[in-house]
Write a protein that holds these residues in place. Structure first.
Motif, PDB file in Angstrom:
ATOM      1  N   CYS A  29       0.810  -1.217   0.000  1.00  0.00           N
ATOM      2  CA  CYS A  29       0.000   0.000   0.000  1.00  0.00           C
ATOM      3  C   CYS A  29       0.846   1.270   0.000  1.00  0.00           C
ATOM      4  O   CYS A  29       2.026   1.241   0.362  1.00  0.00           O
ATOM      5  CB  CYS A  29      -0.891   0.042   1.244  1.00  0.00           C
ATOM      6  N   PRO A  30       0.231   2.388  -0.340  1.00  0.00           N
ATOM      7  CA  PRO A  30       0.915   3.680  -0.205  1.00  0.00           C
ATOM      8  C   PRO A  30       1.118   4.017   1.272  1.00  0.00           C
ATOM      9  O   PRO A  30       0.336   3.597   2.133  1.00  0.00           O
ATOM     10  CB  PRO A  30      -0.066   4.668  -0.854  1.00  0.00           C
ATOM     11  N   VAL A  31       2.169   4.766   1.545  1.00  0.00           N
ATOM     12  CA  VAL A  31       2.425   5.292   2.891  1.00  0.00           C
ATOM     13  C   VAL A  31       2.415   6.810   2.789  1.00  0.00           C
ATOM     14  O   VAL A  31       3.204   7.391   2.036  1.00  0.00           O
ATOM     15  CB  VAL A  31       3.777   4.798   3.448  1.00  0.00           C
ATOM     16  N   ARG A  32       1.530   7.440   3.525  1.00  0.00           N
ATOM     17  CA  ARG A  32       1.378   8.886   3.455  1.00  0.00           C
ATOM     18  C   ARG A  32       2.305   9.583   4.453  1.00  0.00           C
ATOM     19  O   ARG A  32       2.931   8.957   5.285  1.00  0.00           O
ATOM     20  CB  ARG A  32      -0.085   9.273   3.721  1.00  0.00           C
ATOM     21  N   ARG A  33       2.331  10.894   4.337  1.00  0.00           N
ATOM     22  CA  ARG A  33       3.161  11.685   5.238  1.00  0.00           C
ATOM     23  C   ARG A  33       2.757  11.431   6.686  1.00  0.00           C
ATOM     24  O   ARG A  33       1.577  11.294   7.002  1.00  0.00           O
ATOM     25  CB  ARG A  33       3.029  13.173   4.919  1.00  0.00           C
ATOM     26  N   GLY A  34       3.751  11.392   7.527  1.00  0.00           N
ATOM     27  CA  GLY A  34       3.473  11.107   8.923  1.00  0.00           C
ATOM     28  C   GLY A  34       3.532   9.629   9.224  1.00  0.00           C
ATOM     29  O   GLY A  34       3.296   9.211  10.358  1.00  0.00           O
ATOM     30  N   GLY A  35       3.850   8.822   8.185  1.00  0.00           N
ATOM     31  CA  GLY A  35       3.977   7.383   8.395  1.00  0.00           C
ATOM     32  C   GLY A  35       2.658   6.656   8.537  1.00  0.00           C
ATOM     33  O   GLY A  35       2.562   5.676   9.266  1.00  0.00           O
ATOM     34  N   HIS A  36       1.650   7.118   7.831  1.00  0.00           N
ATOM     35  CA  HIS A  36       0.333   6.483   7.899  1.00  0.00           C
ATOM     36  C   HIS A  36       0.100   5.604   6.671  1.00  0.00           C
ATOM     37  O   HIS A  36       0.275   6.056   5.536  1.00  0.00           O
ATOM     38  CB  HIS A  36      -0.779   7.534   7.984  1.00  0.00           C
ATOM     39  N   VAL A  37      -0.283   4.355   6.904  1.00  0.00           N
ATOM     40  CA  VAL A  37      -0.589   3.444   5.800  1.00  0.00           C
ATOM     41  C   VAL A  37      -1.972   3.752   5.260  1.00  0.00           C
ATOM     42  O   VAL A  37      -2.930   3.884   6.024  1.00  0.00           O
ATOM     43  CB  VAL A  37      -0.537   1.975   6.270  1.00  0.00           C
ATOM     44  N   GLN A  38      -2.061   3.891   3.959  1.00  0.00           N
ATOM     45  CA  GLN A  38      -3.357   4.064   3.311  1.00  0.00           C
ATOM     46  C   GLN A  38      -3.710   2.757   2.616  1.00  0.00           C
ATOM     47  O   GLN A  38      -3.050   2.362   1.662  1.00  0.00           O
ATOM     48  CB  GLN A  38      -3.317   5.201   2.292  1.00  0.00           C
ATOM     49  N   ILE A  39      -4.740   2.077   3.098  1.00  0.00           N
ATOM     50  CA  ILE A  39      -5.137   0.807   2.490  1.00  0.00           C
ATOM     51  C   ILE A  39      -5.722   1.099   1.116  1.00  0.00           C
ATOM     52  O   ILE A  39      -6.862   1.538   0.978  1.00  0.00           O
ATOM     53  CB  ILE A  39      -6.162   0.056   3.363  1.00  0.00           C
ATOM     54  N   GLY A  40      -4.911   0.897   0.124  1.00  0.00           N
ATOM     55  CA  GLY A  40      -5.336   1.190  -1.242  1.00  0.00           C
ATOM     56  C   GLY A  40      -4.345   0.605  -2.226  1.00  0.00           C
ATOM     57  O   GLY A  40      -3.247   0.173  -1.861  1.00  0.00           O
ATOM     58  N   ARG A  41      -4.712   0.623  -3.465  1.00  0.00           N
ATOM     59  CA  ARG A  41      -3.913   0.000  -4.513  1.00  0.00           C
ATOM     60  C   ARG A  41      -2.848   0.977  -5.022  1.00  0.00           C
ATOM     61  O   ARG A  41      -3.127   2.153  -5.261  1.00  0.00           O
ATOM     62  CB  ARG A  41      -4.829  -0.407  -5.664  1.00  0.00           C
ATOM     63  N   MET A  42      -1.627   0.495  -5.172  1.00  0.00           N
ATOM     64  CA  MET A  42      -0.577   1.286  -5.800  1.00  0.00           C
ATOM     65  C   MET A  42      -0.624   1.072  -7.309  1.00  0.00           C
ATOM     66  O   MET A  42      -1.222   0.114  -7.791  1.00  0.00           O
ATOM     67  CB  MET A  42       0.795   0.881  -5.247  1.00  0.00           C
ATOM     68  N   THR A  43       0.025   1.943  -8.045  1.00  0.00           N
ATOM     69  CA  THR A  43       0.058   1.822  -9.498  1.00  0.00           C
ATOM     70  C   THR A  43       1.368   1.179  -9.953  1.00  0.00           C
ATOM     71  O   THR A  43       2.363   1.157  -9.209  1.00  0.00           O
ATOM     72  CB  THR A  43      -0.073   3.193 -10.171  1.00  0.00           C
TER      73      THR A  43
END
Length: 319
Positions: free
Chosen positions: A226-240
């Motif tokens: 998954c993508p990792v957003r700023r602040g070290g938060h995992v976003q449950i979603g599909r990467m490209t």
């Protein structure tokens, strides 16, 4: 080229039809995202050749107007500009679009049959890509571990999976947590090339890297990587697919590893198994190749390997 056959305007759609009735759109919609990009580029090249216009593309060309004189000319021009493998891939896209045109009632069966009656281009293409050395893969993973961020943990799992399973990057980003069976160190590839499924297995190091990532990500349903957003938060979603390419380029630069493509992990995986003595049928199944001959094209073993192999033979001369 187009002026020697049919006037340019005759090959350009005056009014584009709905996508459901456009043979190129129908064909492209049947492909996976990665294959779609490749074949759309091929069709765009063909469209520009036929109209002598850089503004033409797959959706602006009237494919139903193509006849044998057009397709034969296209084959001839492509042979001058591309490798045999690339030409055959582009001609495959052309044939498939014309098949859809025939199915949609836009071209007669006779005109279709003659238009696609093109011989495959023969010849060997130079081997593309390169093998990654074990030291290079180790450097990439070490760079991720030294990162000491959640992104580093994620990237280590991504690299470990690609190098340890030979997955295509499109297959990697399509994985869900439910596809991973820790007990068997296995991944179920549900969306392989051609829509086929297969099971692949991970070596211990890749399992460890993936488990470290899942400890941070959790086993919540959704995309495995998954993508990792700023602040070290995992976003449950599909990467490209492109995100994977970007990650690998950044890691290669940071780890001072020579440039490579995501597909080079796949080449390395296949070649390493063949070098270790694994039979080509087993390797082809792990790689998701329908034909073992395709697997052999990925074999980048050196001439030295072949020289050493011959030394296994015993010729009783002078005994």
């Amino acid at each position: 080229m187009a002026s020697e056959t049919t006037p340019l305007l005759n090959l350009v759609l005056a009014t584009p039809p709905p996508l459901t009735l456009h043979p190129a759109a129908v064909y492209l919609s049947s492909l996976t995202s990665s294959s779609r990009r490749t074949m759309e580029k091929a069709l765009n090249v063909i469209a520009r050749m036929l109209t002598a216009s850089v503004e033409s593309d797959a959706l602006s060309l009237d494919w139903s107007k193509l006849r044998y004189q057009h397709t034969a000319a296209i084959r001839s021009v492509l042979m001058e500009q591309y490798s045999p493998a690339t030409v055959n891939r582009m001609l495959c896209a052309l044939r498939r679009v014309l098949k859809e045109a025939q199915r949609l009632g836009l071209i007669s069966a006779d005109d279709y049959a003659t238009a696609v009656d093109l011989k495959r281009v023969k010849g060997d293409s130079p081997l593309r890509g390169r093998l990654l050395k074990p030291s290079e893969i180790a450097a990439l993973l070490s760079n991720c571990k030294n990162d000491q961020t959640l992104i580093g943990v994620r990237d280590a799992a991504l690299i470990a999976i690609l190098s340890g399973s030979g997955l295509r990057r499109s297959e990697l980003v399509a994985l869900d947590t439910k596809d991973y069976q820790n007990e068997y160190s296995s991944l179920l590839v549900r969306k392989g090339k051609g829509g086929k499924s297969r099971t692949v297995y991970l070596p211990d190091g890749a399992v460890a890297a993936l488990n470290d990532w899942l400890f941070e990500r959790s086993n919540a349903p959704g995309a495995l990587i998954c993508p990792v957003r700023r602040g070290g938060h995992v976003q449950i979603g599909r990467m490209t697919d492109q995100a994977v390419m970007t990650i690998l380029r950044k890691r290669a630069l940071s780890a001072e590893v020579a440039s490579f493509s995501p597909h080079d992990f796949r080449r390395t995986f296949i070649t390493s198994l063949l070098t270790a003595g694994v039979d080509v049928l087993t390797v082809s199944r792990l790689a998701g190749h329908a034909d073992p001959a395709t697997t052999q094209k990925y074999d980048l073993r050196s001439e030295e390997y072949k020289r050493q192999a011959v030394q296994l033979l015993h010729i009783p001369y002078g005994e």
